[in-house]
Design a protein around this motif. Structure first.
Motif, PDB file in Angstrom:
ATOM      1  N   ALA A   2       0.828  -1.233   0.031  1.00  0.00           N
ATOM      2  CA  ALA A   2       0.061   0.037   0.074  1.00  0.00           C
ATOM      3  C   ALA A   2       0.851   1.415  -0.086  1.00  0.00           C
ATOM      4  CB  ALA A   2      -0.821   0.260   1.093  1.00  0.00           C
ATOM      5  N   VAL A   3       0.346   2.215  -0.752  1.00  0.00           N
ATOM      6  CA  VAL A   3       1.209   3.416  -0.824  1.00  0.00           C
ATOM      7  C   VAL A   3       0.288   4.451   0.252  1.00  0.00           C
ATOM      8  CG1 VAL A   3       1.676   5.508  -1.949  1.00  0.00           C
ATOM      9  CG2 VAL A   3       1.852   3.320  -3.031  1.00  0.00           C
ATOM     10  N   THR A   4       0.884   4.832   1.355  1.00  0.00           N
ATOM     11  CA  THR A   4       0.074   5.662   2.213  1.00  0.00           C
ATOM     12  C   THR A   4       0.177   7.035   1.919  1.00  0.00           C
ATOM     13  OG1 THR A   4       2.016   5.536   3.703  1.00  0.00           O
ATOM     14  CG2 THR A   4       0.123   4.008   3.769  1.00  0.00           C
ATOM     15  N   LYS A   5       0.920   7.553   1.226  1.00  0.00           N
ATOM     16  CA  LYS A   5       1.350   9.056   0.878  1.00  0.00           C
ATOM     17  C   LYS A   5       2.340   9.035  -0.185  1.00  0.00           C
ATOM     18  CE  LYS A   5       3.174  13.031   3.351  1.00  0.00           C
ATOM     19  NZ  LYS A   5       4.292  13.546   4.282  1.00  0.00           N
ATOM     20  N   ASP A   6       1.978  10.056  -1.101  1.00  0.00           N
ATOM     21  CA  ASP A   6       2.657  10.500  -2.194  1.00  0.00           C
ATOM     22  C   ASP A   6       3.009  11.858  -2.786  1.00  0.00           C
ATOM     23  OD1 ASP A   6       0.231   9.560  -3.887  1.00  0.00           O
ATOM     24  OD2 ASP A   6       1.444  10.579  -5.296  1.00  0.00           O
ATOM     25  N   ASP A   7       3.900  12.217  -3.348  1.00  0.00           N
ATOM     26  CA  ASP A   7       4.371  13.384  -4.076  1.00  0.00           C
ATOM     27  C   ASP A   7       5.316  13.388  -4.804  1.00  0.00           C
ATOM     28  OD1 ASP A   7       3.948  16.190  -3.910  1.00  0.00           O
ATOM     29  OD2 ASP A   7       5.423  16.599  -2.403  1.00  0.00           O
ATOM     30  N   THR A   8       5.202  14.370  -6.082  1.00  0.00           N
ATOM     31  CA  THR A   8       6.058  14.503  -6.990  1.00  0.00           C
ATOM     32  C   THR A   8       6.607  15.742  -6.951  1.00  0.00           C
ATOM     33  OG1 THR A   8       4.994  12.819  -8.098  1.00  0.00           O
ATOM     34  CG2 THR A   8       6.287  14.095  -9.684  1.00  0.00           C
ATOM     35  N   MET A   9       7.822  15.815  -7.064  1.00  0.00           N
ATOM     36  CA  MET A   9       8.684  17.054  -7.025  1.00  0.00           C
ATOM     37  C   MET A   9       9.715  17.137  -8.515  1.00  0.00           C
ATOM     38  SD  MET A   9      10.319  16.698  -3.225  1.00  0.00           S
ATOM     39  CE  MET A   9      10.534  18.682  -3.229  1.00  0.00           C
ATOM     40  N   PRO A  10       9.683  18.321  -9.064  1.00  0.00           N
ATOM     41  CA  PRO A  10      10.658  18.733 -10.065  1.00  0.00           C
ATOM     42  C   PRO A  10      12.075  18.463  -9.656  1.00  0.00           C
ATOM     43  CG  PRO A  10      10.027  20.715  -9.145  1.00  0.00           C
ATOM     44  CD  PRO A  10       9.321  19.768  -8.377  1.00  0.00           C
ATOM     45  N   VAL A  11      13.029  18.174 -10.706  1.00  0.00           N
ATOM     46  CA  VAL A  11      14.353  17.714 -10.361  1.00  0.00           C
ATOM     47  C   VAL A  11      14.988  18.602 -11.619  1.00  0.00           C
ATOM     48  CG1 VAL A  11      16.292  16.287  -9.929  1.00  0.00           C
ATOM     49  CG2 VAL A  11      13.916  15.839  -8.960  1.00  0.00           C
ATOM     50  N   HIS A  12      15.171  19.659 -11.650  1.00  0.00           N
ATOM     51  CA  HIS A  12      15.799  20.427 -12.855  1.00  0.00           C
ATOM     52  C   HIS A  12      16.985  21.190 -12.500  1.00  0.00           C
ATOM     53  CE1 HIS A  12      12.550  19.511 -15.849  1.00  0.00           C
ATOM     54  NE2 HIS A  12      11.822  19.686 -14.880  1.00  0.00           N
ATOM     55  N   SER A  13      17.290  21.456 -11.088  1.00  0.00           N
ATOM     56  CA  SER A  13      18.461  22.462 -10.835  1.00  0.00           C
ATOM     57  C   SER A  13      18.888  22.062  -9.493  1.00  0.00           C
ATOM     58  CB  SER A  13      17.859  24.089 -10.792  1.00  0.00           C
ATOM     59  OG  SER A  13      16.861  24.014  -9.756  1.00  0.00           O
TER      60      SER A  13
END
Ligand SMILES: Nc1ncnc2c1ncn2[C@@H]1O[C@H](COP(=O)(O)OP(=O)(O)O)[C@@H](O)[C@H]1O
Ligand SMILES: [Mg+2]
Length: 134
Positions: A2-13
């Motif tokens: 089970a995934v209980t929490k998720d977030d996506t962040m940019p990785v450009h710099s």
């Protein structure tokens, strides 16, 4: 699983990498990882984020708090649509670099986590998924 929490962040710099390091530390603390494991996760995230920026032309990282019914874990998935890695086995070898690094990032990261998956296709991009279980 089970995934209980998720977030996506940019990785450009480099600035994004600082935010990613900070988020990974916070999530690791929240999941109850001890200081040594927190530092392993932050170090691994740092290496993969740096590769995403330097070689992948930038991308994203997905953070996921996971639970397999027995253990809690933190899973990080770095994805880019850069040139890809033509020879993954070679890229994983300590000391191999096509840049100006030490060539220890991928191999070192693999040793810092419990699960390490890398998928890459020439001209399409790279996805590296790591998990550390508590
Ligand atoms: N996201 C990526 N996209 C394309 N090539 C990559 C990526 N990540 C790693 N590589 C390749 O794998 C090599 C080894 O990476 P790494 O072990 O982190 O060492 P370093 O970053 O010091 O070169 C890099 O030099 C590069 O050629
Ligand atoms: Mg590297």
């Amino acid at each position: 699983m089970a995934v209980t929490k998720d977030d996506t962040m940019p990785v450009h710099s480099s600035e994004d990498i600082v935010w990613v390091r900070q988020a990974v530390r916070t999530w690791a603390v929240g999941l109850g990882f001890d200081l040594v494991d927190q530092t392993k996760l932050v170090t691994a995230a740092s290496e993969l984020a740096r590769n995403t920026v330097d070689y992948g032309g930038g991308g994203t990282v997905k953070l996921e708090a996971i639970n397999d019914g027995v253990r809690h874990g933190l899973r990080l998935t770095f994805e880019d649509h850069g040139p890809g890695i033509p020879d993954i086995k070679l890229a994983l070898q300590d000391g191999y670099t096509t840049g100006s690094g030490l060539g220890l990032g991928l191999g070192g990261t693999k040793r810092l986590v419990n699960e390490f998956d890398i998928e890459s296709r020439s001209g399409e991009g790279t996805r590296v998924c790591i998990t550390r279980w508590k």
